[in-house]
Design an enzyme around this catalytic site. Structure first.
Site, PDB file in Angstrom:
ATOM      1  N   ALA B 330       0.833  -1.201   0.000  1.00 18.46           N
ATOM      2  CA  ALA B 330       0.000   0.000   0.000  1.00 18.46           C
ATOM      3  C   ALA B 330       0.870   1.253   0.000  1.00 18.46           C
ATOM      4  O   ALA B 330       1.983   1.230  -0.533  1.00 18.46           O
ATOM      5  CB  ALA B 330      -0.982  -0.025   1.172  1.00 18.46           C
ATOM      6  N   SER B 331       0.432   2.309   0.639  1.00 21.00           N
ATOM      7  CA  SER B 331       1.104   3.608   0.506  1.00 21.00           C
ATOM      8  C   SER B 331       2.467   3.668   1.165  1.00 21.00           C
ATOM      9  O   SER B 331       3.190   4.649   0.995  1.00 21.00           O
ATOM     10  CB  SER B 331       0.221   4.699   1.100  1.00 21.00           C
ATOM     11  OG  SER B 331      -1.062   4.641   0.519  1.00 21.00           O
TER      12      SER B 331
END
Lengths: 372, 620
Positions: B330-331
Site C-alpha cells: 500500500a502507501s
C-alpha cells in the site's frame, strides 16, 4: 598273600577313625579351592560363604559317620533302602512339592527331602548286592534284572524332571554292571540299541526344555539371547581367562554377571576365567587324584560287593565332573549337574560326601571283613 | 578244601576281572580328562584373542554424552531460552517383581493418567526388559518430593533428571527464537546427509524453527563420550575413560525484551506484526507477530488437541507475520516510488500535477480513485507523500512503466528474501512482465501499472521487507541484512557476529534522498501529515509513512465463516517509520490486519515503540 593283606590292613594314621588320609587330603584340597572360587563367584557374599561352610561341615560329619559303618551293613541295607527310595520317588510324583519348575521334593512333615538323592546311594548299593550274591561275571538274566533296577528309578527321576540326577543314577547302576564284567559283546549290542532308541526318546520322552537345550547345544549361536546365552557367555568367560587367568575376583564375565548361575552350575567358568588354564589343570589334577585314589580303594577292596560299590561311586563322581565341565565348556548339552565339591549347593553335597564316607568305610574295614 | 579253593580261585578271578574293568574305566577317565584339557587349551590358548575381544565387547560400552545446549539472551542479558532440570519417573521392568502392583501403588502417590499407563505398557512390550522406560515425564516438584521419599519401596523405579529447554517468556519470542523438539526421522535423515548424526548420538532434541533451528550447530555443541564398564543388565559399574561433551555456544540477540513487551501490548487483541531494526547494522530490536503461541508446548511434544486448536484458529498464530505475512505494501512504498521517479527524471522536487480526485488512463474509461474523493488540486512530491496522494502516484507509475518500477524496487529488496537469520521467510512478490506471464500466462496491462503506484495490484511484501527497504531510504542507499543474532558467547568469551550488507542502492543525485526523507518527516510533523496525530508531542523527531491496504488475504488455506469474512475484508493498517529524523537509529514497520487506517491504527503502535525506545535508552 595273607601277609600282604595284613600288612595293608594295619591301621595307620587316621585309619583308626576309618578315615583314608590321601582321599581326605584330596577332598580338602578340592573344597579349599572350591571355597576360594565360590567367594569370587558369589560376588564376595559373606552369607553365601557361611552357608556353604555350614553345609560342608555337615556333609563332612555325614562322611565321617558313614565311614564308621561297616560295608556289611551297607550290603544288608542296600535293597530295603532301594525299595523305600522307589516308593518315595513314586510319592514325589504323586504328592511332591514343586521347586524351580520340577517336582523333586517330598515333605516329610519335619523336613523337606529329595528321594532322588537317597537313590544316588541306594541304586549302586542294591545292584551291587544283587550282582555280587553270585559269581562274576553275572549271567545275562541277572544283568537284565540289575538293568531294570537301574532303569526304574532313572525314569522316575527323569519324569520329575531332573535329567542331571537321572543321568547320574543311570551311570551309577550301569557302572556296577560294567565293572561286574558284563560282556563286551553285550555292551556293543546295548550301545547300538540305545543309539537306535534316541529318536524315540526325542519324540516321546524328552520335555520341550530338554530338547531346546540339546538344540542350543548343537548350535548355541543361533539363539544368543535365549537359551544359547548361557553357553556363549560361559565359553567367553573360559576363553578370555587365557593361560593365567584374569586374577582372583577380577573375572569380568562373572563379576559383571554376564555369566549365568555363576556360583552353582557355571562355577567352573568362573574358575577358568580367573585362574586360566593353570587353574583348570590344577583342578583336573585334584579330581584325577581323588578318582585314582578311589579306584585304588575299589581295586584293593576285599569282596566283590565293596569293589562294585566303590567303583560305581568313583565313576559317578567322575561323571559329575565330566558332565559339568563338558556342559560349561560347550562339549555337552546343558544338563543341571553341579561341579562336585565346588559348586554352591545343598543336598547333593551331603550325598556326595556320604558316598565318600562309604568309600572310606570300604578302605578301612578290610580286616573285619576278612575275619568274618 | 576243594570247594574252598574254588571259592578262592573264583574270588581271585573276580578280583582280576574287576581290576581289568576298573583299569578300563580309569583309562576312560584319563581319556575324557585329556579331551577336556584339550578343549580348554583350544578355548583358552588358541582362541584366547577371540574370546578376550568378546569379553571386552561384553563389558565395555561407549556411551555418548549429550552436550548442554547453548542459552539465548536478549541484548541486555535477559534469559530467553534456558535449560531447566525436569524429572521423569522411569521403570526398569526387569527389576520390578509385579508391574501391575507397582503401577497401582505409584498411582496412589502421584496422578498417573490411563493414557500414560497405557503408553508405558506398550513401551514395555516393545523394549528390552532392562531398558528404563518413562512412565510420567515433567514431574512437578511436589511429585518429585513424594516419589523421592518413597523410592525405597519401589526397586527398579527411578527418578531421572534431564535438562529440558524452557522459554520463560512464553509466546513473546516464539516467532523469532522458535523452539526445539524431539529429533524425528526427517531430522535424522538430514543430519545423516550432513554427516552430523554422530554428534547427535546422545541428543534427544533439535531446533525445529526460528533461531533454534537456524543456529542449531552453534547451540548444540559437541557430543562427548564415556567408555564405561557395564554389567549384564547394561548398568554402568564404572567409567573407564571419558571425553567430555562441549556445550553449545550461548546466543546474544539484538532483541530487547522491553521493546518486545511494548509491541505485544500494543497489538493486544489484534492480528499483526511489528519489526524494529537498527538501520545502521540491520540488528533487529523487536520482532513480534501477534497472536503468538507458547513454544513450551512443543518441547515435550504438543498434544493433537492443542495443535489443532493452533492450526485452525482464525487468528492463525502459527504464521510468522513478520517474515511470512504477505501484505500489499500500500502507501508505505510511496517514498520509494517517489525516489525512483526523481532518479529517473519523471518528476522533480517542484513539478506538480492536478488531482481531480481520480486518475484515468488515456483511452480508458476506468477511473482510479484517490482516497480523498474530491482531490487535492495541485500537488508536488512533498504533498503527495505527506498526504499520501494516490492520483500523483498513479500518474507517476504509468509514466515510469512496469519495467523501471520492478527493476528499481528489487534493488530495495522487494520480492526477495532479506536474508534474516531464520529460515521461515517468504520472498513475497514484486510483479514484473515476466512474472505475470509465468504466473497467469497473461501480458502486462497498463491498468496493472496504475495501482502498482500505490502499492496494490499484485505487489506484496512482508513487514520485514518494509523495514529493510525503509532502512535503505534512511541510510541513503546503504542496504543492510537484518539479523537477530548479535554475537555468541562461549566459556565467557563474547564473539560478535559481523553484520552483512547488500549492494547499496545508487542514485544519480544523492540530494534526492533528502527530498524523500524531508517528506517523510513532514508526514509526521505537519498538520496535514497522515501520521501527525499519532506523533503529536514526542520528545524526539521522527519520520514515516502510513499505508492503508485494501481487502487482503494472507497466504494460507483457511475457511472463513460469514462474520469472519467481513472482518477479513477490512483494510490493513500499515506504518513504516524511523527516529530520530536525523541520523536515525531505529526503523520500524507495523502491520495491523483488518482494522482500518494506517495513520489511526498502525502509527500509534510505532509511537509506543519509539517512546519506549528513547525513554529506556534501548540502543545506547
Amino acid at each position: 598273600m595273607n601277609d600282604v593283606i595284613s600288612e595293608s590292613q594295619r591301621p595307620r594314621g587316621l585309619a583308626i577313625f576309618h578315615i583314608d588320609t590321601p582321599l581326605l587330603l584330596g577332598l580338602l584340597a578340592l573344597m579349599g579351592f572350591g571355597l576360594l572360587v565360590l567367594y569370587s563367584a558369589s560376588g564376595q557374599s559373606q552369607a553365601m560363604m557361611q552357608a556353604q561352610l555350614i553345609r560342608l561341615g555337615l556333609a563332612f560329619a555325614v562322611m565321617v559317620v558313614f565311614a564308621q559303618i561297616s560295608p556289611l551293613t551297607y550290603k544288608r541295607w542296600g535293597l530295603p533302602v532301594f525299595l523305600l527310595g522307589l516308593l518315595m520317588l513314586v510319592a514325589v510324583l504323586l504328592v511332591g512339592e514343586i521347586g524351580k519348575g520340577a517336582q523333586r521334593w517330598l515333605n516329610l512333615g519335619f523336613v523337606r527331602f529329595q528321594p532322588s538323592e537317597l537313590m544316588k546311594l541306594a541304586v549302586p548299593l542294591a545292584i551291587a548286592w544283587f550282582i555280587s550274591n553270585h559269581n562274576l561275571p553275572p549271567k545275562l538274566w541277572r544283568l537284565l534284572l540289575g538293568f531294570v533296577m537301574c532303569v526304574i528309578p532313572t525314569l522316575l527321576i527323569a519324569k520329575q524332571p531332573d535329567l542331571g540326577t537321572a543321568l547320574l543314577i543311570a551311570t551309577s547302576g550301569i557302572m556296577v554292571l560294567f565293572l561286574a564284567g558284563m560282556s563286551w559283546r553285550l555292551i556293543v549290542f546295548i550301545g547300538a540299541l540305545v543309539s537306535s532308541l534316541l529318536p524315540v526318546m526325542w519324540f516321546f520322552v524328552m520335555h520341550d526344555y530338554q530338547k531346546r537345550r540339546v538344540l542350543t547345544f548343537l548350535n548355541p549361536e543361533t539363539d544368543p539371547l535365549g537359551s544359547g546365552y548361557h553357553i556363549i557367555q560361559s565359553k567367553i568367560a573360559i576363553g578370555s581367562g587365557g593361560l593365567q587367568g584374569k586374577g582372583w575376583l577380577q573375572g569380568t564375565q562373572s563379576q559383571l554377571e554376564f555369566l549365568p548361575e555363576r556360583h552353582t552350575d557355571f562355577i567352573f567358568s568362573v574358575l577358568s576365567e580367573e585362574f586360566g588354564l593353570v587353574g583348570v589343570v590344577l583342578l583336573i589334577s585334584l579330581y584325577l587324584f581323588v578318582i585314582a585314589r578311589c579306584m585304588l580303594i575299589a581295586i584293593r577292596a576285599q569282596d566283590s560287593f565293596s569293589k562294585l560299590v566303590a567303583g560305581s561311586f568313583t565313576m559317578t563322581f567322575f561323571v559329575y565332573v565330566f558332565v559339568n565341565i563338558g556342559m560349561v565348556s560347550g562339549l555337552l548339552p546343558v544338563v543341571g549337574v553341579p561341579l562336585p565339591l565346588v559348586s554352591f549347593g545343598g543336598t547333593s553335597m551331603v550325598t556326595l560326601l556320604a558316598a565318600f564316607g562309604i568309600l572310606m568305610s570300604i578302605a578301612t574295614h578290610k580286616r573285619i571283613l576278612a575275619s568274618s | 578244601m576243594r570247594r574252598q579253593r574254588e571259592a578262592i580261585q573264583d574270588h581271585a578271578a573276580e578280583a582280576q576281572l574287576f581290576k581289568r574293568r576298573a583299569l578300563v574305566a580309569f583309562s576312560l577317565v584319563v581319556l575324557l580328562f585329556v579331551i577336556i584339557l584339550f578343549n580348554m587349551y583350544h578355548l583358552q590358548v588358541r582362541s584366547y584373542h577371540e574370546y578376550q575381544t568378546r569379553s571386552e565387547g561384553n563389558r565395555i560400552k561407549v556411551v555418548p554424552v549429550a552436550p548442554n545446549r547453548g542459552l539465548i539472551y536478549d541484548r541486555n542479558g535477559i534469559l530467553l531460552a534456558e535449560n531447566t532440570p525436569v524429572h521423569s519417573l522411569e521403570i526398569i521392568p526387569e527389576q520390578v517383581a509385579d508391574l501391575t502392583k507397582t503401577l497401582a501403588e505409584l498411582a496412589e502417590l502421584i496422578e498417573i493418567t490411563p493414557e500414560q499407563q497405557q503408553s508405558f505398557l506398550q513401551d514395555v512390550q516393545r523394549q528390552r526388559r532392562f531398558n528404563s522406560i518413562a512412565l510420567k515425564e515433567q514431574l512437578t516438584e511436589q511429585e518429585v518430593a513424594v516419589l523421592a521419599v518413597n523410592q525405597h519401596r519401589f526397586p527398579g523405579v527411578t527418578l531421572e533428571a534431564r535438562l529440558s529447554r524452557t522459554y520463560p517468556f512464553g509466546d513473546l519470542f516464539t516467532h523469532s527464537i522458535g523452539y526445539i523438539g524431539r529429533i524425528n526421522s526427517n531430522d535424522l535423515q538430514r543430519l545423516r546427509e550432513q554427516d552430523l548424526a554422530a554428534n547427535y548420538a546422545a541428543s534427544r532434541d533439535i531446533g525445529k524453527i526460528g533461531l533454534e533451528r537456524y543456529y542449531e550447530q552453534l547451540l548444540h555443541g559437541t557430543v562427548g563420550y564415556q567408555e564405561v564398564e557395564v554389567n549384564n543388565r547394561g548398568r554402568v559399574i564404572r567409567t573407564l575413560r571419558s571425553d567430555p561433551a562441549i556445550s553449545g555456544k550461548d546466543l546474544i540477540l539484538s532483541l530487547d525484551v522491553g521493546l518486545q513487551l511494548t509491541a505485544q501490548q500494543a497489538l493486544e487483541g489484534l492480528r499483526g506484526a511489528v519489526v524494529a531494526l537498527d538501520p545502521r547494522t540491520g540488528a533487529i530490536l523487536a520482532f513480534y507477530s501477534n497472536p503468538g503461541y507458547d513454544p513450551n508446548l512443543f518441547v515435550h511434544g504438543i498434544s493433537s488437541a492443542n495443535y489443532n486448536a493452533l492450526l485452525n484458529s482464525f487468528d492463525r498464530p502459527l504464521i510468522n507475520r513478520v517474515t511470512q505475512g504477505i501484505y500489499p505494501p500500500a502507501s508505505t512504498i510511496k517514498p520509494h516510488m517517489a525516489l525512483i521517479g526523481l532518479d529517473q527524471g519523471i518528476i522533480t522536487p517542484t513539478s506538480r500535477i492536478w488531482d481531480p480526485g481520480y486518475y484515468q488512463l488515456p483511452n480508458y474509461s476506468r477511473r482510479f480513485r484517490n482516497w480523498r474523493r474530491h482531490g487535492q488540486g495541485w500537488v508536488n512530491v512533498y504533498g503527495a507523500i505527506i498526504q499520501s496522494n494516490d492520483t500523483y502516484f498513479y500518474d507517476m507509475a504509468v509514466r515510469l512503466g512496469i519495467d523501471a518500477i520492478s527493476d528499481s524496487m528489487k534493488q530495495f529488496g522487494f520480492g526477495q528474501r532479506t536474508g534474516i537469520d531464520i529460515h521461515e521467510e517468504s520472498a513475497a512478490i514484486m510483479p514484473s512482465r515476466g512474472w505475470k506471464r509465468a504466473r497467469f500466462n497473461q501480458p502486462w496491462f497498463p491498468g496493472d501499472t496504475v495501482s502498482l503506484g500505490i502499492g496494490q495490484s499484485y505487489w506484496t511484501t512482508t513487514p520485514l521487507q518494509l523495514a529493510t527497504s525503509t532502512a535503505i531510504l534512511v541510510n541513503r542507499g546503504d542496504s543492510v541484512v537484518p539479523a537477530l543474532l548479535q554475537g555468541t558467547r562461549f566459556q565467557g568469551e563474547f564473539e560478535a557476529k559481523p553484520y552483512q550488507r547488500q549492494p547499496a542502492v545508487r542514485i544519480q543525485d544523492p540530494q534526492h534522498w533528502q527530498v524523500i526523507l524531508d517528506a517523510m518527516e513532514q508526514t509526521v510533523n505537519t498538520r496535514e501529515g497522515t501520521a501527525f496525530r499519532a506523533f503529536q508531542g514526542t520528545s524526539y523527531s521522527s519520520g514515516g509513512k502510513t499505508g492503508t491496504a485494501q481487502i487482503v488475504s494472507i497466504a494460507q488455506d483457511a475457511k472463513y465463516d460469514a462474520d469472519a469474512l467481513q472482518e477479513q475484508h477490512r483494510d490493513n493498517a500499515m506504518y513504516v517509520g524511523y527516529a530520530p529524523a536525523v541520523d536515525p537509529t531505529i526503523v520500524v514497520a507495523i502491520v495491523v490486519e483488518n482494522t482500518g487506517g494506517g495513520g489511526s491504527t498502525a502509527a500509534p503502535v510505532a509511537r509506543q515503540l519509539f517512546d519506549y525506545y528513547f525513554s529506556a535508552g534501548v540502543n545506547q
